[in-house]
Design an enzyme around this catalytic site. Sequence first.
Site, mmCIF file in Angstrom:
data_model
loop_
_atom_site.group_PDB
_atom_site.id
_atom_site.type_symbol
_atom_site.label_atom_id
_atom_site.label_comp_id
_atom_site.label_asym_id
_atom_site.label_seq_id
_atom_site.Cartn_x
_atom_site.Cartn_y
_atom_site.Cartn_z
ATOM 1 N N HIS A 197 -4.172 -4.546 -8.824
ATOM 2 C CA HIS A 197 -5.045 -3.441 -8.404
ATOM 3 C C HIS A 197 -6.511 -3.853 -8.547
ATOM 4 O O HIS A 197 -6.896 -4.438 -9.558
ATOM 5 C CB HIS A 197 -4.761 -2.191 -9.250
ATOM 6 C CG HIS A 197 -5.554 -1.020 -8.797
ATOM 7 N ND1 HIS A 197 -5.215 -0.269 -7.682
ATOM 8 C CD2 HIS A 197 -6.714 -0.497 -9.269
ATOM 9 C CE1 HIS A 197 -6.126 0.682 -7.507
ATOM 10 N NE2 HIS A 197 -7.043 0.560 -8.454
ATOM 11 N N MET A 256 0.783 -1.231 0.000
ATOM 12 C CA MET A 256 0.000 0.000 0.000
ATOM 13 C C MET A 256 0.822 1.293 0.000
ATOM 14 O O MET A 256 0.263 2.368 0.213
ATOM 15 C CB MET A 256 -0.987 -0.015 1.175
ATOM 16 C CG MET A 256 -1.963 -1.188 1.135
ATOM 17 S SD MET A 256 -2.829 -1.412 -0.449
ATOM 18 C CE MET A 256 -4.009 -0.073 -0.358
ATOM 19 N N ASN A 304 2.074 -5.015 -10.322
ATOM 20 C CA ASN A 304 1.167 -4.658 -9.226
ATOM 21 C C ASN A 304 -0.227 -5.186 -9.529
ATOM 22 O O ASN A 304 -0.658 -5.201 -10.677
ATOM 23 C CB ASN A 304 1.106 -3.132 -9.078
ATOM 24 C CG ASN A 304 0.148 -2.689 -7.992
ATOM 25 O OD1 ASN A 304 0.152 -3.224 -6.886
ATOM 26 N ND2 ASN A 304 -0.704 -1.712 -8.290
HETATM 27 C C1 GAR Z 1 -6.124 -6.605 -2.865
HETATM 28 O O1 GAR Z 1 -7.496 -6.511 -3.087
HETATM 29 C C2 GAR Z 1 -5.350 -5.698 -3.797
HETATM 30 O O2 GAR Z 1 -5.934 -5.565 -5.048
HETATM 31 C C3 GAR Z 1 -5.387 -4.398 -3.049
HETATM 32 O O3 GAR Z 1 -5.188 -4.763 -1.704
HETATM 33 C C4 GAR Z 1 -5.756 -6.046 -1.484
HETATM 34 C C5 GAR Z 1 -4.735 -6.921 -0.767
HETATM 35 O O4 GAR Z 1 -5.305 -8.100 -0.321
HETATM 36 N N1 GAR Z 1 -4.365 -3.536 -3.510
HETATM 37 C C6 GAR Z 1 -4.508 -2.234 -3.682
HETATM 38 O O5 GAR Z 1 -5.530 -1.633 -3.438
HETATM 39 C C7 GAR Z 1 -3.272 -1.544 -4.217
HETATM 40 N N2 GAR Z 1 -3.560 -0.206 -4.592
HETATM 41 P P1 GAR Z 1 -4.415 -9.277 0.262
HETATM 42 O O6 GAR Z 1 -3.436 -8.664 1.260
HETATM 43 O O7 GAR Z 1 -5.402 -10.171 0.952
HETATM 44 O O8 GAR Z 1 -3.724 -9.947 -0.888
#
Ligand code: GAR
Length: 203
Positions: free
Chosen positions: A113, A94, A111
């Site tokens: 998203h 993040m 990445n």
């Molecule tokens: C995921 O949904 C990913 O797409 C998002 O964080 C989550 C992580 O989940 N990423 C973002 O928003 C990046 N800008 P996880 O830790 O369970 O894999």
Amino acid sequence: MKKLRVGILGSGQGSNFLALAKVMQNEELPIEIGWVGSDRAEAKILEHAKSMGLPAGACRRGKFKTKLEPEIEEELAQKLAEAGTELVVLAGYMRVVKEPLLARFRGKMINLHPSLLPAFPGLKAWEQALEAGVKETGCTVHWVNEVVDGGSVIRQMRVPVKAEDTAELLHARIQEAEHRLLPEVVRDLAEGRIPWLKDPRKK
Ligand code: GAR
């Protein structure tokens, strides 16, 4: 085939890391995970990695929320490099990626998203989608450059938005798609089905 050495960075739950690890357990893939890193020492992703016996660790937290100071980001870049990383996967990482990581891993960093980029870059993309009233959203894997969520798209998966959706329901549906999309892209990169700028395994 020589294995592609992957480093993973995440800040949270690590469900996408787990999805990738599961595919790697079930299928013979030319992939190995060299290091799992985080900007948060308490992130679940680190617990998951350690419980699988994978090397994992966090950098210092720093004083900003959305980015790391260059010398702290350099700690992550250094660790990834020492682990022989050929592909960096940002799976729920993040912080905005800056020069220390980009300088070392440009063209070797992807990445995940939770939207169909270029729609809804930035935070809580599923909430943005609900607020915009779109009928469809999804998830994207893209190359990372200095533009936040702005690098070229590698692959996307579509997800319907339903009339009764809450933010939680929609995010859960997007995550199901993410858990399929991310392992698929990493596998296809490793097996040469997605073009690299330069394949890191060919010297
Ligand atoms: C995921 O949904 C990913 O797409 C998002 O964080 C989550 C992580 O989940 N990423 C973002 O928003 C990046 N800008 P996880 O830790 O369970 O894999």
